[in-house]
Write an enzyme that holds these catalytic residues in place. Structure first.
Site, PDB file in Angstrom:
ATOM      1  N   SER A 139       0.847  -1.186   0.000  1.00  0.00           N
ATOM      2  CA  SER A 139       0.000   0.000   0.000  1.00  0.00           C
ATOM      3  C   SER A 139       0.885   1.240   0.000  1.00  0.00           C
ATOM      4  O   SER A 139       2.034   1.201   0.470  1.00  0.00           O
ATOM      5  CB  SER A 139      -0.892   0.015   1.242  1.00  0.00           C
ATOM      6  OG  SER A 139      -1.576   1.249   1.381  1.00  0.00           O
ATOM      7  N   TYR A 153      -1.627  -1.804  10.233  1.00  0.00           N
ATOM      8  CA  TYR A 153      -1.793  -1.904   8.782  1.00  0.00           C
ATOM      9  C   TYR A 153      -0.598  -1.289   8.061  1.00  0.00           C
ATOM     10  O   TYR A 153       0.024  -1.923   7.207  1.00  0.00           O
ATOM     11  CB  TYR A 153      -3.085  -1.219   8.353  1.00  0.00           C
ATOM     12  CG  TYR A 153      -3.333  -1.299   6.868  1.00  0.00           C
ATOM     13  CD1 TYR A 153      -3.866  -2.456   6.297  1.00  0.00           C
ATOM     14  CD2 TYR A 153      -3.022  -0.238   6.026  1.00  0.00           C
ATOM     15  CE1 TYR A 153      -4.080  -2.546   4.937  1.00  0.00           C
ATOM     16  CE2 TYR A 153      -3.231  -0.319   4.669  1.00  0.00           C
ATOM     17  CZ  TYR A 153      -3.759  -1.468   4.130  1.00  0.00           C
ATOM     18  OH  TYR A 153      -3.964  -1.558   2.771  1.00  0.00           O
TER      19      TYR A 153
END
Length: 265
Positions: A139, A153
């Site tokens: 990401s 995350y």
């Protein structure tokens, strides 16, 4: 079996489903795994009809430590081995101190441990065959400090980036290409699962969003070309470049301000 096989985790929707379709369109058979077997079956049927390749459905919950071994055993039972691996399964478990440790542990199992195990299990054959493709869906958040509520995350995605780059350096001479794909805001179910869809949509301009098919296409092109890092979209590329140049304290301040906007909505 002459056709190569691509295994895609988190394949029931979004970027994972898009990767399955792209590999199938390039002549790969595909093995699909995720928790929702009904969605996997529908996707498998659609891919079979559109591309005439074999599709295997292997429902599994990667939060279970046994799942990676069970998935590969299922493929072996069908006489198949993995030529391409897309580690896509992932989600945000929420604030680090706001959720039970068991929820954080499950997220680590899905986004870190299972990725490493699946890769470790399939890589030796790829090296032996002198062909392999591995995409780890990271990401843009992995290039930044984690905003409040996304501590684990961002940290796992940062790990995936460095993990992919190291694997790339280790294995490129053996015909194995490894890429970390770093999408930004993507139209998928990700923010629905975390319950942040309304807040994120309100706080993010439309021009920053990309479709799952567009993101997956960038990832496929990158791994075929042997590029260790792929950031889809000009705005995301600009953000990634700016982050590399900015002093760390500026980056922390920027992430804090953006996180504050989300929380106020």
């Amino acid at each position: 079996m002459d056709r190569k096989l691509a295994l895609v985790t988190g394949a029931s929707a979004g970027i994972g489903a898009a990767f399955a379709r792209i590999f199938a369109s390039h002549g790969y058979d595909v093995a699909l795994t995720a928790r929702r077997s009904d969605r996997l079956e529908r996707l498998a049927e659609d891919i079979r009809l559109r591309h005439g390749v074999e599709t295997l459905v292997l429902p599994a919950d990667l939060a279970r430590p046994e799942a990676p071994g069970e998935i590969l055993a299922g493929l072996e039972a069908h006489g198949r081995a993995v030529d391409a691996l897309v580690n896509n399964a992932g989600y945000s478990p929420g604030g680090f101190t706001e959720t039970a440790w068991e929820e954080q542990q499950a997220a680590l199992q899905v986004m870190l441990v299972s990725v490493c195990e699946l890769t470790h299990r399939v890589l030796p054959r790829m090296v032996e065959e002198r062909f392999g493709r591995i995409v780890n869906v990271a990401s843009l958040a992995g290039l930044l400090p984690g905003a409040a509520g996304n501590t684990l995350y961002a940290a796992t995605k940062s790990f995936l980036i460095r993990f992919s780059q190291s694997l790339h350096l280790e294995n490129q001479a053996h015909g194995v290409h490894v890429s970390a794909l770093c999408p930004g805001f993507t139209y998928s179910e990700f923010h629905d699962v975390s319950g942040a869809r309304e807040r994120v949509t309100a706080a993010t301009p439309e021009w920053l969003w990309q479709g799952a098919d567009e993101v997956a296409a960038v990832g496929y092109e990158a791994v075929e070309a042997g590029r260790a890092l792929a950031v889809p979209g000009a705005p995301n590329k600009a953000i990634a470049a700016a982050v590399r140049l900015m002093p760390e304290e500026w980056t922390l301040s920027l992430v804090a301000n953006q996180g504050g906007r989300f929380r106020k909505l």
